[in-house]
Design a protein around this motif. Sequence first.
Motif, PDB file in Angstrom:
ATOM      1  N   SER A   1     -36.577 -22.750  42.953  1.00 46.27           N
ATOM      2  CA  SER A   1     -37.251 -22.227  41.763  1.00 46.27           C
ATOM      3  C   SER A   1     -38.271 -21.148  42.126  1.00 46.27           C
ATOM      4  O   SER A   1     -39.186 -21.382  42.912  1.00 46.27           O
ATOM      5  CB  SER A   1     -37.941 -23.383  41.036  1.00 46.27           C
ATOM      6  OG  SER A   1     -38.642 -22.914  39.917  1.00 46.27           O
TER       7      SER A   1
ATOM      8  N   CYS B   1     -32.226 -24.972  31.824  1.00 44.24           N
ATOM      9  CA  CYS B   1     -32.717 -25.070  33.196  1.00 44.24           C
ATOM     10  C   CYS B   1     -34.070 -24.376  33.326  1.00 44.24           C
ATOM     11  O   CYS B   1     -34.249 -23.263  32.797  1.00 44.24           O
ATOM     12  CB  CYS B   1     -31.705 -24.413  34.130  1.00 44.24           C
ATOM     13  SG  CYS B   1     -32.248 -24.275  35.834  1.00 44.24           S
TER      14      CYS B   1
ATOM     15  N   SER C   1     -44.292 -24.445  35.412  1.00 47.66           N
ATOM     16  CA  SER C   1     -42.859 -24.631  35.237  1.00 47.66           C
ATOM     17  C   SER C   1     -42.525 -26.097  35.031  1.00 47.66           C
ATOM     18  O   SER C   1     -43.252 -26.986  35.482  1.00 47.66           O
ATOM     19  CB  SER C   1     -42.118 -24.115  36.479  1.00 47.66           C
ATOM     20  OG  SER C   1     -40.741 -24.437  36.414  1.00 47.66           O
TER      21      SER C   1
ATOM     22  N   GLY D   1     -38.422 -21.045  46.633  1.00 46.27           N
ATOM     23  CA  GLY D   1     -39.713 -21.240  45.986  1.00 46.27           C
ATOM     24  C   GLY D   1     -40.829 -21.400  46.997  1.00 46.27           C
ATOM     25  O   GLY D   1     -41.873 -20.749  46.909  1.00 46.27           O
TER      26      GLY D   1
ATOM     27  N   GLY E   1     -45.106 -23.755  40.187  1.00 40.06           N
ATOM     28  CA  GLY E   1     -43.779 -24.350  40.220  1.00 40.06           C
ATOM     29  C   GLY E   1     -43.690 -25.423  41.287  1.00 40.06           C
ATOM     30  O   GLY E   1     -44.617 -25.616  42.074  1.00 40.06           O
TER      31      GLY E   1
ATOM     32  N   HIS F   1     -35.272 -22.710  35.614  1.00 44.71           N
ATOM     33  CA  HIS F   1     -35.151 -21.362  36.187  1.00 44.71           C
ATOM     34  C   HIS F   1     -35.130 -20.300  35.094  1.00 44.71           C
ATOM     35  O   HIS F   1     -35.735 -19.238  35.227  1.00 44.71           O
ATOM     36  CB  HIS F   1     -33.832 -21.228  36.973  1.00 44.71           C
ATOM     37  CG  HIS F   1     -33.776 -21.974  38.251  1.00 44.71           C
ATOM     38  ND1 HIS F   1     -34.354 -21.525  39.405  1.00 44.71           N
ATOM     39  CD2 HIS F   1     -33.192 -23.145  38.559  1.00 44.71           C
ATOM     40  CE1 HIS F   1     -34.124 -22.387  40.380  1.00 44.71           C
ATOM     41  NE2 HIS F   1     -33.417 -23.382  39.893  1.00 44.71           N
TER      42      HIS F   1
ATOM     43  N   ASP G   1     -38.549 -28.630  38.999  1.00 46.22           N
ATOM     44  CA  ASP G   1     -37.295 -28.020  39.405  1.00 46.22           C
ATOM     45  C   ASP G   1     -37.076 -28.276  40.891  1.00 46.22           C
ATOM     46  O   ASP G   1     -37.787 -29.054  41.512  1.00 46.22           O
ATOM     47  CB  ASP G   1     -37.329 -26.519  39.085  1.00 46.22           C
ATOM     48  CG  ASP G   1     -35.936 -25.933  38.867  1.00 46.22           C
ATOM     49  OD1 ASP G   1     -34.952 -26.567  39.271  1.00 46.22           O
ATOM     50  OD2 ASP G   1     -35.850 -24.841  38.299  1.00 46.22           O
TER      51      ASP G   1
END
Length: 210
Positions: free
Chosen positions: A110, A70, A103, A139, A10, A72, A106
């Motif tokens: 995240s 989103c 991912s 994150g 991510g 997430h 973001d």
Amino acid sequence: MKTAARVGIGGPVGSGKTALLERLVPRLMQQGVEVAIVTNDLLTQEDADRLKRNGILPSDRVIGVETGSCPHTAIREDPTMNLLAIRALEKAHPQLDLIFVESGGDNLASTFSYDLVDAYLFVIDVGAGDDIPRKNGPGFMQADLAVINKIDIAPFVGADLDLIRRDAIDRRRGKAIAYTNCKTGEGLDQVVGFILETVLFRSSTVLSSH
């Protein structure tokens, strides 16, 4: 049916998640690891298409998920679409050892659900500023491995790499950190070693093989 280990990747848009994958996969394959990838994008399969074009894996080992919401949601609140993609890969390729779940780009909040992945990497880049570690983004703080990418550009964007290192160590409180330059390969062996030893539970020879 054999299940593969799963590693999430991510981080914000432009931090270098896909570039990191492009460099990690060949190194892992050299270590005998059978790899596949699931990418997440909002309404396209841009990252999946890029990976297929670059040929780091056969195209049937790369699946693009269009989250439609989103990022997430697809990696944390409701990872159903990613889990279905993972199962499809495992069914088609029962020899797989590892599946990356990338991912969509973001923000610093995240995080991945551990129902989806066994561990996750969170990628930030030096170009975003040397204050990013101090922002305490979940994150970056909670990831199993934080990857600080594009360290080569620090002098050109006015970022203090020593400050980034100090703040990252302070905020991460002993959790693993890697500093990478995907162009030269600097730091990538540490990331590969982390995956081999922490996720796949294999002895790592990568640090002496590159």
